[in-house]
Design a protein around this motif. Structure first.
Motif, PDB file in Angstrom:
ATOM      1  N   MET A  49       0.837  -1.204   0.000  1.00  0.00           N
ATOM      2  CA  MET A  49       0.000   0.000   0.000  1.00  0.00           C
ATOM      3  C   MET A  49       0.876   1.260   0.000  1.00  0.00           C
ATOM      4  SD  MET A  49      -2.913   1.171   2.749  1.00  0.00           S
ATOM      5  CE  MET A  49      -1.850   1.912   3.955  1.00  0.00           C
ATOM      6  N   GLN A  50       0.474   2.249  -0.782  1.00  0.00           N
ATOM      7  CA  GLN A  50       1.220   3.502  -0.775  1.00  0.00           C
ATOM      8  C   GLN A  50       0.759   4.360   0.402  1.00  0.00           C
ATOM      9  OE1 GLN A  50       0.271   4.671  -4.745  1.00  0.00           O
ATOM     10  NE2 GLN A  50       2.398   4.530  -5.415  1.00  0.00           N
ATOM     11  N   ILE A  51       1.724   5.018   1.057  1.00  0.00           N
ATOM     12  CA  ILE A  51       1.391   5.885   2.190  1.00  0.00           C
ATOM     13  C   ILE A  51       1.460   7.342   1.720  1.00  0.00           C
ATOM     14  CG2 ILE A  51       2.017   6.583   4.536  1.00  0.00           C
ATOM     15  CD1 ILE A  51       1.212   3.642   4.308  1.00  0.00           C
ATOM     16  N   ASN A  52       0.316   8.022   1.742  1.00  0.00           N
ATOM     17  CA  ASN A  52       0.273   9.439   1.359  1.00  0.00           C
ATOM     18  C   ASN A  52       0.164  10.304   2.608  1.00  0.00           C
ATOM     19  OD1 ASN A  52       0.178   8.878  -1.444  1.00  0.00           O
ATOM     20  ND2 ASN A  52      -2.016   8.500  -1.301  1.00  0.00           N
ATOM     21  N   ILE A  53       1.083  11.235   2.749  1.00  0.00           N
ATOM     22  CA  ILE A  53       1.046  12.130   3.915  1.00  0.00           C
ATOM     23  C   ILE A  53       0.972  13.576   3.454  1.00  0.00           C
ATOM     24  CG2 ILE A  53       2.354  12.953   5.935  1.00  0.00           C
ATOM     25  CD1 ILE A  53       3.428  10.144   6.289  1.00  0.00           C
ATOM     26  N   LEU A  54       0.029  14.308   4.030  1.00  0.00           N
ATOM     27  CA  LEU A  54      -0.027  15.757   3.803  1.00  0.00           C
ATOM     28  C   LEU A  54       0.757  16.408   4.933  1.00  0.00           C
ATOM     29  CD1 LEU A  54      -1.266  18.388   2.476  1.00  0.00           C
ATOM     30  CD2 LEU A  54      -3.073  18.184   4.196  1.00  0.00           C
ATOM     31  N   ALA A  55       1.643  17.337   4.593  1.00  0.00           N
ATOM     32  CA  ALA A  55       2.450  17.996   5.626  1.00  0.00           C
ATOM     33  C   ALA A  55       2.214  19.498   5.609  1.00  0.00           C
ATOM     34  CB  ALA A  55       3.928  17.702   5.394  1.00  0.00           C
ATOM     35  N   ILE A  56       2.231  20.071   6.811  1.00  0.00           N
ATOM     36  CA  ILE A  56       1.983  21.515   6.960  1.00  0.00           C
ATOM     37  C   ILE A  56       3.079  22.155   7.805  1.00  0.00           C
ATOM     38  CG2 ILE A  56       0.399  23.203   7.982  1.00  0.00           C
ATOM     39  CD1 ILE A  56      -1.817  21.102   7.164  1.00  0.00           C
ATOM     40  N   GLU A  57       3.618  23.251   7.297  1.00  0.00           N
ATOM     41  CA  GLU A  57       4.661  23.990   8.030  1.00  0.00           C
ATOM     42  C   GLU A  57       4.224  25.450   8.150  1.00  0.00           C
ATOM     43  OE1 GLU A  57       7.699  24.202   9.569  1.00  0.00           O
ATOM     44  OE2 GLU A  57       7.785  26.363   9.195  1.00  0.00           O
ATOM     45  N   SER A  58       4.176  25.957   9.397  1.00  0.00           N
ATOM     46  CA  SER A  58       3.768  27.359   9.589  1.00  0.00           C
ATOM     47  C   SER A  58       4.494  27.952  10.800  1.00  0.00           C
ATOM     48  CB  SER A  58       2.250  27.439   9.811  1.00  0.00           C
ATOM     49  OG  SER A  58       1.916  26.913  11.079  1.00  0.00           O
ATOM     50  N   SER A  59       5.777  27.590  10.985  1.00  0.00           N
ATOM     51  CA  SER A  59       6.438  27.988  12.235  1.00  0.00           C
ATOM     52  C   SER A  59       6.891  29.437  12.264  1.00  0.00           C
ATOM     53  CB  SER A  59       7.633  27.082  12.505  1.00  0.00           C
ATOM     54  OG  SER A  59       8.617  27.276  11.519  1.00  0.00           O
ATOM     55  N   CYS A  60       7.128  30.023  11.078  1.00  0.00           N
ATOM     56  CA  CYS A  60       7.636  31.402  11.069  1.00  0.00           C
ATOM     57  C   CYS A  60       6.837  32.249  10.087  1.00  0.00           C
ATOM     58  CB  CYS A  60       9.130  31.379  10.768  1.00  0.00           C
ATOM     59  SG  CYS A  60       9.914  32.967  11.011  1.00  0.00           S
ATOM     60  N   ASP A  61       7.458  32.654   8.983  1.00  0.00           N
ATOM     61  CA  ASP A  61       6.763  33.577   8.087  1.00  0.00           C
ATOM     62  C   ASP A  61       6.386  32.967   6.743  1.00  0.00           C
ATOM     63  OD1 ASP A  61       9.440  33.403   7.437  1.00  0.00           O
ATOM     64  OD2 ASP A  61       9.597  35.466   6.760  1.00  0.00           O
ATOM     65  N   ASP A  62       6.619  31.676   6.532  1.00  0.00           N
ATOM     66  CA  ASP A  62       6.210  31.059   5.275  1.00  0.00           C
ATOM     67  C   ASP A  62       5.168  29.985   5.556  1.00  0.00           C
ATOM     68  OD1 ASP A  62       7.997  32.571   3.766  1.00  0.00           O
ATOM     69  OD2 ASP A  62       9.620  31.126   4.056  1.00  0.00           O
ATOM     70  N   THR A  63       4.091  29.998   4.749  1.00  0.00           N
ATOM     71  CA  THR A  63       3.075  28.946   4.887  1.00  0.00           C
ATOM     72  C   THR A  63       3.394  27.906   3.830  1.00  0.00           C
ATOM     73  OG1 THR A  63       1.537  30.805   5.147  1.00  0.00           O
ATOM     74  CG2 THR A  63       0.594  28.573   5.136  1.00  0.00           C
ATOM     75  N   SER A  64       3.554  26.660   4.241  1.00  0.00           N
ATOM     76  CA  SER A  64       3.908  25.645   3.257  1.00  0.00           C
ATOM     77  C   SER A  64       3.107  24.369   3.462  1.00  0.00           C
ATOM     78  CB  SER A  64       5.415  25.369   3.335  1.00  0.00           C
ATOM     79  OG  SER A  64       5.789  24.403   2.389  1.00  0.00           O
ATOM     80  N   ALA A  65       2.797  23.698   2.339  1.00  0.00           N
ATOM     81  CA  ALA A  65       2.119  22.393   2.380  1.00  0.00           C
ATOM     82  C   ALA A  65       2.779  21.496   1.350  1.00  0.00           C
ATOM     83  CB  ALA A  65       0.634  22.551   2.077  1.00  0.00           C
TER      84      ALA A  65
END
Ligand code: KG4
Ligand code: ZN
Length: 333
Positions: free
Chosen positions: A1-17
């Motif tokens: 099975m493939q494992i798909n993970i959504l990741a979120i980074e918002s620790s400073c001034d850039d919003t990333s996914a």
């Protein structure tokens, strides 16, 4: 099975996914916040509000680019800390809400550990154990990495971080925030003709606050004698500042290799984008026979791909968080 993970980074001034499939990066989207340039630094309240506005479009884009539907996700990884509490809160709350609605697990990630594991976003990967000099806007550390989830700090800054040294010097020089990339660019047109002293800190710890003060007094003195000093010498000042910051970092890294006998050496974090540091690591590696790892630019500064890669290795170990999880501004590795 493939494992798909959504990741979120918002620790400073850039919003990333980002979307990670079996540890491989399918998408990595970053919304940079321009608003802080005007203030000479990140304004926490402004950052939180921008994250709030950016997070849904960025997550949407990351899923679309990856060609993965949210129903196909197996977990959501997010930065729990360290960072700005208001900024973290936006990413953590979003991750919790989305995981709850999809009935999938949550995986908390330590931002500095993720910077190190950015080296596993793409081949070639360093083999264990290796040393990583992690240099960002808030941290400067030499880390021994025994395994994906087993890391140990060997030395760190006792005051300012290397990125802060770039940014604060930039402020003194009248440059915009973040000044690191600007100093890097200007340094390439200059010559390191001014000598700033190297702090004498024992062991593998660092100090950068003295350098900033040294530069301030040096400039005051020079401008008194030569009012146009800044304009005339800007590239040379930048080259000198960068040279000193890089030599401080490299000297400690050489000491760490000597002390541990580990010759697999990586750099990570925003300052690892610096051309002087990248060149110095490569040259030193060639001279001393180290195996060196320098990340691609997109994996140096803050990004969600590194959060997703870290979350993937935690997923494999079954390390999940529950809905009670909350962000933390300060968090030891
Ligand atoms: O890792 P990062 O994106 O965010 C934190 O976790 O802090 O690092 C941001 C820092 C800033 O201080 C910025 O000035 C510095 O990385 N930086 C650079 C360069 N690109 C980013 N410093 C020197 N040279 C660069 N090319
Ligand atoms: Zn960072």
């Amino acid at each position: 099975m493939q494992i798909n993970i959504l990741a979120i980074e918002s620790s400073c001034d850039d919003t990333s996914a980002a979307v990670i499939q079996d540890g491989e990066v399918l998408s990595n989207c970053v919304a940079n916040q321009e608003a802080h340039r005007l203030y000479g630094g990140v304004v926490p309240e402004v950052a939180s509000r921008a994250h709030q506005a950016n997070i849904i479009p960025v997550v949407d884009l990351a899923l679309k680019k990856a060609g993965v539907r949210k129903e196909e996700l197996h977990a959501i990884g997010f930065t729990k800390g360290p960072g700005l509490i208001g900024s973290l809160m936006v990413g953590v709350s979003f991750a919790k809400g989305m995981a709850l609605s999809l009935a999938i697990p949550l995986i908390e990630v330590h931002h500095m550990r993720a910077h190190v594991l950015a080296h596993f976003a793409e081949a070639p990967h360093p083999s264990f154990p290796f040393l990583c000099l992690t240099v960002s806007g808030g941290h400067t550390q030499i880390v021994r990495i025994n395994n994906y989830l087993d890391m140990e700090i060997l030395g760190q800054t006792i005051d300012d971080a290397a990125g802060e040294a770039f940014d604060k010097t930039g402020k003194i020089l009248g440059l915009e925030y973040p000044a690191g990339p600007i100093i890097d660019k200007l340094a390439q047109q200059g010559e390191a003709k001014f000598a700033f002293s190297e702090p004498k800190i024992p062991g593998l710890d660092f100090s950068f606050s003295g350098l900033k003060t040294g530069i301030l007094y040096f400039l005051k003195k020079q401008v008194k004698e030569q009012p146009n000093f800044l304009e005339e010498e800007m590239p040379n000042i930048c080259a000198s500042v960068q040279d000193r910051i890089v030599s401080i970092l490299m000297n400690k890294l050489k000491l760490a290799v000597k002390q541990t006998g580990i010759q697999t050496v990586a750099i990570a974090g925003g300052v690892s984008a610096n051309s002087g540091l990248r060149r110095a690591l490569q040259q030193t590696g060639e001279e001393l026979g180290w195996q060196t790892f320098i990340p691609k630019f997109e994996y140096c500064t803050d990004n969600a791909a590194m959060i997703g890669v870290t979350a993937y290795y935690k997923y494999l170990e079954g390390q999940f968080s529950d809905q009670g999880v909350a962000p933390v501004a300060r968090w030891n590795m």
